[in-house]
Design a protein around this motif. Structure first.
Motif, PDB file in Angstrom:
ATOM      1  N   SER A  84      34.218 -28.202  18.765  1.00  0.00           N
ATOM      2  CA  SER A  84      34.904 -29.370  19.309  1.00  0.00           C
ATOM      3  C   SER A  84      34.034 -30.619  19.270  1.00  0.00           C
ATOM      4  N   ALA A  85      32.718 -30.459  19.361  1.00  0.00           N
ATOM      5  CA  ALA A  85      31.860 -31.642  19.498  1.00  0.00           C
ATOM      6  C   ALA A  85      31.224 -32.100  18.190  1.00  0.00           C
ATOM      7  N   VAL A  86      31.120 -31.233  17.189  1.00  0.00           N
ATOM      8  CA  VAL A  86      30.435 -31.616  15.942  1.00  0.00           C
ATOM      9  C   VAL A  86      31.281 -32.642  15.184  1.00  0.00           C
ATOM     10  N   ARG A  87      30.597 -33.615  14.561  1.00  0.00           N
ATOM     11  CA  ARG A  87      31.336 -34.708  13.936  1.00  0.00           C
ATOM     12  C   ARG A  87      31.979 -34.281  12.604  1.00  0.00           C
ATOM     13  N   ASP A  88      31.228 -33.518  11.798  1.00  0.00           N
ATOM     14  CA  ASP A  88      31.726 -33.115  10.473  1.00  0.00           C
ATOM     15  C   ASP A  88      32.835 -32.068  10.627  1.00  0.00           C
ATOM     16  N   LEU A  89      33.995 -32.347  10.026  1.00  0.00           N
ATOM     17  CA  LEU A  89      35.141 -31.440  10.192  1.00  0.00           C
ATOM     18  C   LEU A  89      34.937 -30.114   9.460  1.00  0.00           C
ATOM     19  N   ILE A  90      34.198 -30.150   8.323  1.00  0.00           N
ATOM     20  CA  ILE A  90      33.933 -28.898   7.589  1.00  0.00           C
ATOM     21  C   ILE A  90      33.110 -27.953   8.477  1.00  0.00           C
ATOM     22  N   ARG A  91      32.098 -28.542   9.150  1.00  0.00           N
ATOM     23  CA  ARG A  91      31.273 -27.716  10.043  1.00  0.00           C
ATOM     24  C   ARG A  91      32.105 -27.197  11.213  1.00  0.00           C
ATOM     25  N   ALA A  92      33.046 -28.023  11.677  1.00  0.00           N
ATOM     26  CA  ALA A  92      33.926 -27.582  12.762  1.00  0.00           C
ATOM     27  C   ALA A  92      34.763 -26.390  12.306  1.00  0.00           C
ATOM     28  N   ALA A  93      35.286 -26.449  11.064  1.00  0.00           N
ATOM     29  CA  ALA A  93      36.084 -25.341  10.538  1.00  0.00           C
ATOM     30  C   ALA A  93      35.225 -24.078  10.376  1.00  0.00           C
ATOM     31  N   LEU A  94      33.969 -24.266   9.938  1.00  0.00           N
ATOM     32  CA  LEU A  94      33.083 -23.102   9.787  1.00  0.00           C
ATOM     33  C   LEU A  94      32.731 -22.498  11.153  1.00  0.00           C
ATOM     34  N   SER A  95      32.552 -23.356  12.155  1.00  0.00           N
ATOM     35  CA  SER A  95      32.284 -22.838  13.508  1.00  0.00           C
ATOM     36  C   SER A  95      33.478 -22.043  14.027  1.00  0.00           C
ATOM     37  N   LEU A  96      34.686 -22.518  13.686  1.00  0.00           N
ATOM     38  CA  LEU A  96      35.899 -21.793  14.078  1.00  0.00           C
ATOM     39  C   LEU A  96      35.926 -20.403  13.433  1.00  0.00           C
ATOM     40  N   ALA A  97      35.448 -20.334  12.173  1.00  0.00           N
ATOM     41  CA  ALA A  97      35.382 -19.038  11.483  1.00  0.00           C
ATOM     42  C   ALA A  97      34.400 -18.105  12.189  1.00  0.00           C
ATOM     43  N   VAL A  98      33.282 -18.673  12.674  1.00  0.00           N
ATOM     44  CA  VAL A  98      32.302 -17.841  13.395  1.00  0.00           C
ATOM     45  C   VAL A  98      32.925 -17.313  14.692  1.00  0.00           C
ATOM     46  N   ILE A  99      33.697 -18.180  15.387  1.00  0.00           N
ATOM     47  CA  ILE A  99      34.388 -17.730  16.616  1.00  0.00           C
ATOM     48  C   ILE A  99      35.282 -16.542  16.294  1.00  0.00           C
ATOM     49  N   SER A 100      36.063 -16.664  15.192  1.00  0.00           N
ATOM     50  CA  SER A 100      36.982 -15.585  14.822  1.00  0.00           C
ATOM     51  C   SER A 100      36.222 -14.304  14.491  1.00  0.00           C
ATOM     52  N   ALA A 101      35.081 -14.451  13.795  1.00  0.00           N
ATOM     53  CA  ALA A 101      34.298 -13.268  13.420  1.00  0.00           C
ATOM     54  C   ALA A 101      33.760 -12.562  14.670  1.00  0.00           C
ATOM     55  N   VAL A 102      33.220 -13.347  15.611  1.00  0.00           N
ATOM     56  CA  VAL A 102      32.687 -12.744  16.844  1.00  0.00           C
ATOM     57  C   VAL A 102      33.833 -12.149  17.671  1.00  0.00           C
ATOM     58  N   LEU A 103      34.978 -12.870  17.679  1.00  0.00           N
ATOM     59  CA  LEU A 103      36.141 -12.368  18.425  1.00  0.00           C
ATOM     60  C   LEU A 103      36.625 -11.037  17.854  1.00  0.00           C
ATOM     61  N   SER A 104      36.524 -10.889  16.520  1.00  0.00           N
ATOM     62  CA  SER A 104      36.957  -9.618  15.926  1.00  0.00           C
ATOM     63  C   SER A 104      36.051  -8.475  16.378  1.00  0.00           C
ATOM     64  N   ILE A 105      34.749  -8.768  16.597  1.00  0.00           N
ATOM     65  CA  ILE A 105      33.847  -7.726  17.130  1.00  0.00           C
ATOM     66  C   ILE A 105      34.276  -7.351  18.551  1.00  0.00           C
ATOM     67  N   VAL A 106      34.612  -8.388  19.356  1.00  0.00           N
ATOM     68  CA  VAL A 106      35.049  -8.137  20.745  1.00  0.00           C
ATOM     69  C   VAL A 106      36.313  -7.276  20.744  1.00  0.00           C
ATOM     70  N   ILE A 107      37.275  -7.645  19.855  1.00  0.00           N
ATOM     71  CA  ILE A 107      38.545  -6.903  19.800  1.00  0.00           C
ATOM     72  C   ILE A 107      38.292  -5.454  19.379  1.00  0.00           C
ATOM     73  N   PHE A 108      37.389  -5.258  18.419  1.00  0.00           N
ATOM     74  CA  PHE A 108      37.053  -3.905  17.969  1.00  0.00           C
ATOM     75  C   PHE A 108      36.466  -3.098  19.127  1.00  0.00           C
ATOM     76  N   ARG A 109      35.601  -3.744  19.911  1.00  0.00           N
ATOM     77  CA  ARG A 109      34.975  -3.043  21.040  1.00  0.00           C
ATOM     78  C   ARG A 109      35.975  -2.738  22.152  1.00  0.00           C
ATOM     79  N   LEU A 110      37.103  -3.500  22.164  1.00  0.00           N
ATOM     80  CA  LEU A 110      38.138  -3.242  23.178  1.00  0.00           C
ATOM     81  C   LEU A 110      39.101  -2.137  22.736  1.00  0.00           C
ATOM     82  N   GLY A 111      38.832  -1.525  21.598  1.00  0.00           N
ATOM     83  CA  GLY A 111      39.645  -0.389  21.160  1.00  0.00           C
ATOM     84  C   GLY A 111      40.852  -0.763  20.327  1.00  0.00           C
ATOM     85  N   ALA A 112      40.778  -1.897  19.604  1.00  0.00           N
ATOM     86  CA  ALA A 112      41.899  -2.320  18.751  1.00  0.00           C
ATOM     87  C   ALA A 112      41.380  -2.612  17.335  1.00  0.00           C
ATOM     88  N   PRO A 113      41.091  -1.557  16.559  1.00  0.00           N
ATOM     89  CA  PRO A 113      40.456  -1.776  15.248  1.00  0.00           C
ATOM     90  C   PRO A 113      41.347  -2.475  14.226  1.00  0.00           C
TER      91      PRO A 113
END
Lengths: 96, 159
Positions: free
Chosen positions: B21-50
């Motif tokens: 939300s705070a980074v100025r470059d939109l490409i970096r913002a999109a890449l940070s969003l991808a990192v959120i999704s990747a980490v979230l997928s680990i969380v979801i996997f650990r919650l028993g939803a592969p």
């Protein structure tokens, strides 16, 4: 802890939606908000021991998320070609 | 040990949400969003939803990031257009910390969540095809609507 993180994500998404005027950043904020809702969905599905139902609902949610992102990005590109701006305030120029 | 791994994953998600939300470059913002999704997928996997974790990783971290980067490259906005107000660059981290502290110290005043065990405990395959089969029709309709909208926006005018 999972609901705490989800609440923070929803707060960040709503905050950026309120204060940003950049259309792409607003869409990114909606995505962050949806991540918070996803965490909430899986927190509840784990608490109620219904992971199957949670995953089925998540797939529907993901399809809606992707299609909404595609349609809104197409709208932003289309608007940029008309107004040369991604500021949401320029949309008022489009009114007939 | 498990709690500490979850804590690290949640901290990563919230931290990258702030960066997004705070980074100025939109490409970096999109890449940070991808990192959120990747980490979230680990969380979801650990919650028993592969299955959901695999979808989150491939669709949200992959496809949506590609869509964002393609759209940003098509637009190629100048640096002035990407400049954000001080309410986001400085205000967002402060507001998030304040909201987090409010939640943490005010949790004793919040209602206690109590969940009943759901009657629908079937695995995803049976749930999707038997219980939620109408959702699939809705998904097909939504996909067709999306295709129609994209065609509408990118249709060239006949001269």
């Amino acid at each position: 802890m999972i609901f705490y993180a989800a609440a923070l994500l929803i707060f960040i998404g709503l905050y950026v939606l309120v204060f940003s005027r950049n259309m792409i950043r607003m869409l990114i904020a909606v995505e962050v908000l949806v991540k918070g809702l996803t965490l909430t969905l899986f927190g509840v599905s784990q608490a109620t021991k219904s992971q199957g139902l949670g995953q089925a609902l998540f797939i529907t949610m993901l399809v809606i998320e992707v299609i909404a992102a595609v349609a809104i990005l197409a709208f932003i590109v289309h608007t940029y070609r008309l107004t040369k701006s991604i500021d949401v305030r320029t949309l008022s120029r489009l009114k007939g | 040990m498990t709690i500490s791994i979850d804590l690290v994953l949640f901290a990563l998600i919230v931290g990258f949400a702030l960066i997004t939300s705070a980074v100025r470059d939109l490409i970096r913002a999109a890449l940070s969003l991808a990192v959120i999704s990747a980490v979230l997928s680990i969380v979801i996997f650990r919650l028993g939803a592969p299955y959901a974790a695999a979808f989150e990783l491939s669709v949200a971290a992959g496809l949506i990031t590609v869509l964002f980067i393609s759209a940003i490259s098509l637009i190629n906005p100048d640096k002035e257009a990407m400049k954000e107000s001080v309410m986001i660059t400085a205000g967002l981290p402060i507001a998030t910390v304040a909201f987090g502290a409010l939640l943490w110290f005010g949790k004793k005043y919040l209602p206690v969540l109590s969940f009943m065990e759901s009657p629908h405990t079937a695995p995803i395959r049976e749930t999707l095809w038997n219980l939620r089969s109408l959702d699939l029709v809705g998904q097909i309709l939504i996909i067709l609507t999306g295709v129609f909208l994209v065609i509408l926006f990118f249709k060239e005018k006949r001269s």
